[in-house]
Design a protein around this motif. Sequence first.
Motif, PDB file in Angstrom:
ATOM      1  N   ARG A 176      -1.668  -1.568 -10.946  1.00 36.04           N
ATOM      2  CA  ARG A 176      -0.207  -1.495 -11.047  1.00 36.04           C
ATOM      3  C   ARG A 176       0.469  -2.667 -10.333  1.00 36.04           C
ATOM      4  O   ARG A 176       1.651  -2.923 -10.521  1.00 36.04           O
ATOM      5  CB  ARG A 176       0.299  -0.181 -10.431  1.00 36.04           C
ATOM      6  N   ALA A 177      -0.290  -3.375  -9.457  1.00 39.87           N
ATOM      7  CA  ALA A 177       0.305  -4.413  -8.604  1.00 39.87           C
ATOM      8  C   ALA A 177      -0.064  -5.812  -9.078  1.00 39.87           C
ATOM      9  O   ALA A 177      -1.183  -6.050  -9.526  1.00 39.87           O
ATOM     10  CB  ALA A 177      -0.168  -4.223  -7.167  1.00 39.87           C
ATOM     11  N   ARG A 178       0.908  -6.715  -8.956  1.00 39.42           N
ATOM     12  CA  ARG A 178       0.692  -8.119  -9.333  1.00 39.42           C
ATOM     13  C   ARG A 178       1.418  -8.985  -8.308  1.00 39.42           C
ATOM     14  O   ARG A 178       2.534  -8.648  -7.893  1.00 39.42           O
ATOM     15  CB  ARG A 178       1.290  -8.282 -10.729  1.00 39.42           C
ATOM     16  N   VAL A 179       0.779 -10.074  -7.879  1.00 38.72           N
ATOM     17  CA  VAL A 179       1.429 -10.987  -6.924  1.00 38.72           C
ATOM     18  C   VAL A 179       1.873 -12.237  -7.655  1.00 38.72           C
ATOM     19  O   VAL A 179       1.123 -12.794  -8.447  1.00 38.72           O
ATOM     20  CB  VAL A 179       0.465 -11.382  -5.779  1.00 38.72           C
ATOM     21  N   GLU A 180       3.113 -12.637  -7.405  1.00 40.25           N
ATOM     22  CA  GLU A 180       3.593 -13.926  -7.927  1.00 40.25           C
ATOM     23  C   GLU A 180       3.861 -14.851  -6.754  1.00 40.25           C
ATOM     24  O   GLU A 180       4.539 -14.454  -5.794  1.00 40.25           O
ATOM     25  CB  GLU A 180       4.887 -13.741  -8.731  1.00 40.25           C
ATOM     26  N   THR A 211      -9.532 -11.792   1.240  1.00 44.58           N
ATOM     27  CA  THR A 211     -10.735 -12.026   2.051  1.00 44.58           C
ATOM     28  C   THR A 211     -10.598 -11.287   3.389  1.00 44.58           C
ATOM     29  O   THR A 211     -10.794 -10.073   3.444  1.00 44.58           O
ATOM     30  CB  THR A 211     -10.949 -13.545   2.243  1.00 44.58           C
ATOM     31  N   HIS A 212     -10.214 -12.007   4.451  1.00 44.74           N
ATOM     32  CA  HIS A 212     -10.176 -11.447   5.810  1.00 44.74           C
ATOM     33  C   HIS A 212      -9.399 -10.133   5.912  1.00 44.74           C
ATOM     34  O   HIS A 212      -9.771  -9.229   6.652  1.00 44.74           O
ATOM     35  CB  HIS A 212      -9.493 -12.426   6.776  1.00 44.74           C
ATOM     36  N   LEU A 213      -8.251 -10.043   5.211  1.00 42.19           N
ATOM     37  CA  LEU A 213      -7.313  -8.927   5.434  1.00 42.19           C
ATOM     38  C   LEU A 213      -7.453  -7.809   4.404  1.00 42.19           C
ATOM     39  O   LEU A 213      -6.755  -6.802   4.496  1.00 42.19           O
ATOM     40  CB  LEU A 213      -5.861  -9.448   5.408  1.00 42.19           C
ATOM     41  N   ALA A 214      -8.361  -7.982   3.448  1.00 43.90           N
ATOM     42  CA  ALA A 214      -8.383  -7.092   2.272  1.00 43.90           C
ATOM     43  C   ALA A 214      -8.495  -5.612   2.627  1.00 43.90           C
ATOM     44  O   ALA A 214      -7.858  -4.759   2.011  1.00 43.90           O
ATOM     45  CB  ALA A 214      -9.515  -7.495   1.337  1.00 43.90           C
ATOM     46  N   GLU A 215      -9.286  -5.303   3.652  1.00 39.59           N
ATOM     47  CA  GLU A 215      -9.550  -3.891   3.956  1.00 39.59           C
ATOM     48  C   GLU A 215      -8.453  -3.237   4.798  1.00 39.59           C
ATOM     49  O   GLU A 215      -8.404  -2.011   4.901  1.00 39.59           O
ATOM     50  CB  GLU A 215     -10.888  -3.740   4.707  1.00 39.59           C
ATOM     51  N   LEU A 216      -7.590  -4.054   5.429  1.00 38.39           N
ATOM     52  CA  LEU A 216      -6.621  -3.487   6.383  1.00 38.39           C
ATOM     53  C   LEU A 216      -5.778  -2.387   5.747  1.00 38.39           C
ATOM     54  O   LEU A 216      -5.582  -1.322   6.329  1.00 38.39           O
ATOM     55  CB  LEU A 216      -5.687  -4.578   6.932  1.00 38.39           C
ATOM     56  N   ALA A 217      -5.263  -2.669   4.546  1.00 34.05           N
ATOM     57  CA  ALA A 217      -4.409  -1.678   3.863  1.00 34.05           C
ATOM     58  C   ALA A 217      -5.144  -1.054   2.680  1.00 34.05           C
ATOM     59  O   ALA A 217      -4.500  -0.531   1.755  1.00 34.05           O
ATOM     60  CB  ALA A 217      -3.103  -2.347   3.422  1.00 34.05           C
ATOM     61  N   GLY A 218      -6.465  -1.109   2.705  1.00 37.68           N
ATOM     62  CA  GLY A 218      -7.247  -0.429   1.664  1.00 37.68           C
ATOM     63  C   GLY A 218      -7.213  -1.133   0.319  1.00 37.68           C
ATOM     64  O   GLY A 218      -7.058  -0.464  -0.710  1.00 37.68           O
ATOM     65  N   ARG A 219      -7.329  -2.465   0.343  1.00 37.19           N
ATOM     66  CA  ARG A 219      -7.441  -3.289  -0.870  1.00 37.19           C
ATOM     67  C   ARG A 219      -6.338  -3.003  -1.909  1.00 37.19           C
ATOM     68  O   ARG A 219      -6.619  -2.695  -3.076  1.00 37.19           O
ATOM     69  CB  ARG A 219      -8.816  -3.107  -1.528  1.00 37.19           C
ATOM     70  N   PRO A 220      -5.066  -3.112  -1.515  1.00 42.25           N
ATOM     71  CA  PRO A 220      -3.985  -2.805  -2.477  1.00 42.25           C
ATOM     72  C   PRO A 220      -3.957  -3.751  -3.671  1.00 42.25           C
ATOM     73  O   PRO A 220      -3.459  -3.381  -4.732  1.00 42.25           O
ATOM     74  CB  PRO A 220      -2.711  -2.927  -1.634  1.00 42.25           C
ATOM     75  N   LEU A 221      -4.496  -4.960  -3.516  1.00 41.66           N
ATOM     76  CA  LEU A 221      -4.453  -5.911  -4.639  1.00 41.66           C
ATOM     77  C   LEU A 221      -5.403  -5.510  -5.760  1.00 41.66           C
ATOM     78  O   LEU A 221      -5.308  -6.023  -6.875  1.00 41.66           O
ATOM     79  CB  LEU A 221      -4.792  -7.327  -4.159  1.00 41.66           C
ATOM     80  N   ASP A 222      -6.313  -4.581  -5.482  1.00 38.45           N
ATOM     81  CA  ASP A 222      -7.232  -4.119  -6.539  1.00 38.45           C
ATOM     82  C   ASP A 222      -6.566  -3.101  -7.469  1.00 38.45           C
ATOM     83  O   ASP A 222      -7.140  -2.725  -8.486  1.00 38.45           O
ATOM     84  CB  ASP A 222      -8.481  -3.447  -5.919  1.00 38.45           C
ATOM     85  N   ARG A 229       0.836  -1.217   0.000  1.00 38.61           N
ATOM     86  CA  ARG A 229       0.000   0.000   0.000  1.00 38.61           C
ATOM     87  C   ARG A 229       0.863   1.257   0.000  1.00 38.61           C
ATOM     88  O   ARG A 229       0.650   2.197  -0.774  1.00 38.61           O
ATOM     89  CB  ARG A 229      -0.939  -0.030   1.214  1.00 38.61           C
ATOM     90  N   ALA A 230       1.908   1.274   0.879  1.00 34.77           N
ATOM     91  CA  ALA A 230       2.761   2.469   0.971  1.00 34.77           C
ATOM     92  C   ALA A 230       3.549   2.675  -0.322  1.00 34.77           C
ATOM     93  O   ALA A 230       3.764   3.815  -0.748  1.00 34.77           O
ATOM     94  CB  ALA A 230       3.706   2.348   2.167  1.00 34.77           C
ATOM     95  N   ALA A 231       3.965   1.581  -0.975  1.00 30.24           N
ATOM     96  CA  ALA A 231       4.685   1.705  -2.251  1.00 30.24           C
ATOM     97  C   ALA A 231       3.747   2.269  -3.318  1.00 30.24           C
ATOM     98  O   ALA A 231       4.127   3.176  -4.075  1.00 30.24           O
ATOM     99  CB  ALA A 231       5.248   0.346  -2.670  1.00 30.24           C
ATOM    100  N   LEU A 232       2.539   1.758  -3.384  1.00 33.54           N
ATOM    101  CA  LEU A 232       1.563   2.263  -4.358  1.00 33.54           C
ATOM    102  C   LEU A 232       1.310   3.758  -4.139  1.00 33.54           C
ATOM    103  O   LEU A 232       1.208   4.529  -5.091  1.00 33.54           O
ATOM    104  CB  LEU A 232       0.235   1.501  -4.232  1.00 33.54           C
TER     105      LEU A 232
END
Length: 222
Positions: free
Chosen positions: A117-121, A103-114, A76-79
């Motif tokens: 610019r970000a991709r998880v490998e 799921t459970h943690l999505a809102e903690l950092a404001g849904r950064p996976l949405d 989140r901070a990088a974004l």
Amino acid sequence: MLPWETLEKALTPDGSELTLARRGQDYSIRIDNRELMTSRTHGSEEQLAQAACAPIRRRQAPRVLIGGLGMGYTLRAALDTLGPEASLVVAELTPQVLEWNRTHLAELAGRPLDDSRARVELVDVGNLLDGKTKWDAVMLDVDNGPESLVRDGNDRLYDLAGLARIHRSLTPGGMLAIWSAGNDPRFVNRMRTAGFKNSRSECARARGGKKGPRHFVFLGNT
Ligand SMILES: C[S@@+](CC[C@H](N)C(=O)[O-])C[C@H]1O[C@@H](n2cnc3c(N)ncnc32)[C@H](O)[C@@H]1O
């Protein structure tokens, strides 16, 4: 006080047990019953990203790598530090951590996976530091720090050969930032020996600003 409620359990690829627990608004991820990360404090995880990304944010389409998704605070901070042309890859070892961030943690950092610019490998971050793919910044928060390893396999990131590999994986002037629970002047020297300029450690408070336990961020550039 409310008791901790176990929400999920998972095995990491190397056989350790990860537990996701909640108490009220607080979440905790434990590895073999030791706390790996809590949502109560994330100031130093954010400082890690700001220190690595601020110096390269004006580059054209910077490419950055984050080792360890955790609860998504570093991402989140990088974004938030980088511009619209940036691309961010997060390497995460454990598929369930990614699932929990959806799921459970999505809102903690404001849904950064949405953020597009970000991709998880789902890969060991070491595999993306091969000296061939080049990054403008690399942020590592995969363990308690270079000398207190939760996962033995992470040793290869922090020894001299590992640091030299990271150095070769950065563009000229690229940034390396490593999170640590404690300070370690010998590690800063090792970074210097591996060729990093301006190698140093910065104190990073767990609750941000001047609050909370003292963590450290090791920094250097190529
Ligand atoms: C302390 S958490 C990261 C916290 C994160 N900075 C945040 O802001 O929430 C460490 C994460 O690194 C992952 N991990 C550990 N070793 C790894 C490796 N070698 N490659 C990729 N991920 C790794 C763990 O599964 C865990 O999700």
